[in-house]
Design an enzyme around this catalytic site. Sequence first.
Site, PDB file in Angstrom:
ATOM      1  N   GLY A  21       2.306   2.488  11.354  1.00  0.00           N
ATOM      2  CA  GLY A  21       3.398   4.347  11.702  1.00  0.00           C
ATOM      3  C   GLY A  21       3.713   4.053  12.450  1.00  0.00           C
ATOM      4  O   GLY A  21       4.711   5.068  12.409  1.00  0.00           O
ATOM      5  N   GLU A  62      -6.928   5.139   7.810  1.00  0.00           N
ATOM      6  CA  GLU A  62      -6.231   6.744   7.548  1.00  0.00           C
ATOM      7  C   GLU A  62      -8.053   6.891   6.847  1.00  0.00           C
ATOM      8  O   GLU A  62      -7.966   8.309   6.198  1.00  0.00           O
ATOM      9  CB  GLU A  62      -5.336   6.782   7.093  1.00  0.00           C
ATOM     10  CG  GLU A  62      -3.577   6.155   8.196  1.00  0.00           C
ATOM     11  CD  GLU A  62      -2.923   5.999   6.508  1.00  0.00           C
ATOM     12  OE1 GLU A  62      -3.201   5.503   5.396  1.00  0.00           O
ATOM     13  OE2 GLU A  62      -2.020   5.310   7.488  1.00  0.00           O
ATOM     14  N   GLU A  74      -5.693  -4.271  10.601  1.00  0.00           N
ATOM     15  CA  GLU A  74      -4.561  -3.021  10.839  1.00  0.00           C
ATOM     16  C   GLU A  74      -5.275  -2.355  12.163  1.00  0.00           C
ATOM     17  O   GLU A  74      -5.776  -1.709  12.292  1.00  0.00           O
ATOM     18  CB  GLU A  74      -4.238  -2.830   9.584  1.00  0.00           C
ATOM     19  CG  GLU A  74      -3.811  -3.029   8.465  1.00  0.00           C
ATOM     20  CD  GLU A  74      -3.696  -2.278   7.084  1.00  0.00           C
ATOM     21  OE1 GLU A  74      -2.251  -1.812   7.347  1.00  0.00           O
ATOM     22  OE2 GLU A  74      -4.380  -0.723   7.326  1.00  0.00           O
ATOM     23  N   SER A 105       3.219  -1.596  10.669  1.00  0.00           N
ATOM     24  CA  SER A 105       4.825  -1.667  11.383  1.00  0.00           C
ATOM     25  C   SER A 105       5.644  -3.210  10.667  1.00  0.00           C
ATOM     26  O   SER A 105       6.298  -3.409  10.845  1.00  0.00           O
ATOM     27  CB  SER A 105       4.968  -1.592  11.976  1.00  0.00           C
ATOM     28  OG  SER A 105       4.094  -0.014  12.082  1.00  0.00           O
ATOM     29  N   HIS A 143      -9.526   1.900   4.769  1.00  0.00           N
ATOM     30  CA  HIS A 143      -8.463   1.686   4.929  1.00  0.00           C
ATOM     31  C   HIS A 143      -8.466   3.435   6.754  1.00  0.00           C
ATOM     32  O   HIS A 143      -9.359   3.842   6.066  1.00  0.00           O
ATOM     33  CB  HIS A 143      -7.285   2.746   4.249  1.00  0.00           C
ATOM     34  CG  HIS A 143      -6.051   2.453   4.871  1.00  0.00           C
ATOM     35  ND1 HIS A 143      -5.464   3.010   6.078  1.00  0.00           N
ATOM     36  CD2 HIS A 143      -5.096   1.609   4.964  1.00  0.00           C
ATOM     37  CE1 HIS A 143      -4.182   2.318   6.914  1.00  0.00           C
ATOM     38  NE2 HIS A 143      -3.597   1.585   5.340  1.00  0.00           N
ATOM     39  N   ASN A 203       0.812  -0.761  -0.176  1.00  0.00           N
ATOM     40  CA  ASN A 203       0.114  -0.026  -0.365  1.00  0.00           C
ATOM     41  C   ASN A 203       1.149   1.465   0.057  1.00  0.00           C
ATOM     42  O   ASN A 203       1.280   1.290   0.935  1.00  0.00           O
ATOM     43  CB  ASN A 203      -1.317   0.065   1.824  1.00  0.00           C
ATOM     44  CG  ASN A 203      -2.383   0.919   1.421  1.00  0.00           C
ATOM     45  OD1 ASN A 203      -1.523   2.311   0.587  1.00  0.00           O
ATOM     46  ND2 ASN A 203      -2.681   1.537   2.311  1.00  0.00           N
ATOM     47  N   TRP A 204       0.617   1.699  -1.448  1.00  0.00           N
ATOM     48  CA  TRP A 204       1.781   3.449  -1.413  1.00  0.00           C
ATOM     49  C   TRP A 204       1.334   4.254  -0.805  1.00  0.00           C
ATOM     50  O   TRP A 204       2.073   5.253  -1.166  1.00  0.00           O
ATOM     51  CB  TRP A 204       2.406   3.023  -2.489  1.00  0.00           C
ATOM     52  CG  TRP A 204       2.950   2.357  -3.371  1.00  0.00           C
ATOM     53  CD1 TRP A 204       3.785   1.003  -2.691  1.00  0.00           C
ATOM     54  CD2 TRP A 204       3.949   2.674  -4.197  1.00  0.00           C
ATOM     55  NE1 TRP A 204       5.238   0.383  -2.993  1.00  0.00           N
ATOM     56  CE2 TRP A 204       5.059   1.271  -4.236  1.00  0.00           C
ATOM     57  CE3 TRP A 204       4.376   3.296  -5.722  1.00  0.00           C
ATOM     58  CZ2 TRP A 204       5.439   1.023  -5.850  1.00  0.00           C
ATOM     59  CZ3 TRP A 204       4.743   2.762  -6.848  1.00  0.00           C
ATOM     60  CH2 TRP A 204       5.713   1.603  -6.842  1.00  0.00           C
ATOM     61  N   LYS A 205      -0.137   4.280  -0.390  1.00  0.00           N
ATOM     62  CA  LYS A 205      -0.559   5.686   0.400  1.00  0.00           C
ATOM     63  C   LYS A 205      -0.304   6.506  -0.837  1.00  0.00           C
ATOM     64  O   LYS A 205      -0.560   6.394  -1.999  1.00  0.00           O
ATOM     65  CB  LYS A 205      -0.173   5.524   1.821  1.00  0.00           C
ATOM     66  CG  LYS A 205      -0.221   4.183   2.528  1.00  0.00           C
ATOM     67  CD  LYS A 205       0.011   4.942   3.516  1.00  0.00           C
ATOM     68  CE  LYS A 205      -0.279   3.056   4.720  1.00  0.00           C
ATOM     69  NZ  LYS A 205       0.186   3.443   6.293  1.00  0.00           N
TER      70      LYS A 205
END
Length: 249
Positions: free
Chosen positions: A173, A101, A167, A210, A99, A11-13
Amino acid sequence: MTNNNMIFIANWKMNGEKNHISGVNKTIKFLKKSKNKKNQIIYCPPFTLISSIKNKVKNSIIKVGAQNLSQLNDYGAFTGSINSKLIKSAGGEYVIVGHSEVRNQENDILINKKIHSALKEKLKVILCIGETYKEKKNNKTLSVLKRQITIALKNIKKINNIIFAYEPRWAIGTGKIPKTSELRKNFEDINNIINKLKKNQKYKIIYGGSVNSKNVLELKKINDLKGFLIGSASLSAKNFIDIIKKSTN
Ligand code: 13P
């Protein structure tokens, strides 16, 4: 335990300029040489890179996905939105939904609509679930997971095209991962919740938060863990490949 059919999702965000995709060549090369042909490797770059990565990986086992989608199936005047049809036409076969975020701006009902929309267009869904640190501290993890999964799966008959990604919000992170005992319990709870809702159906649960090449073996102690959703470590081809190597021998 050796497991040869694991799922690794990058997942490159909000990262990845056009030249960043050269790193994908290294993964393609590694996979060509690797004896293990059963792993599933999926890149979820920003929308802007889906079609160029798809083009690059067309002769490999790598698949491409998006990081989010609109719940609306039909085309229309929705500036800035991308729906499942557009993802598909760019070469995406997967989409991340819920997700953490993004969950700040979304509720469970919207997430359920997005899953319906993705499955309708035959996109495979990577459904993220997980508690915040506050919820964990207040012993709310089980009830949060129950709520997230139950509402997400409302009126969804078949879940064979859904990958469940556990997650924990607090592990994303931060360099922190759950204790093995905690992870084992949460995986058990997730299994129980899904099995109760959808009897006798096949599905997979992966872990995200992480993940790196140093902690991947510790995480793999969980029997039901079938792969990883990887954020920052997936931005470096070397780190991403190291994770795949370490997990599958
Ligand atoms: P990190 O691996 O950077 O913690 O991100 C995890 C994640 O959010 C993947 O979806």
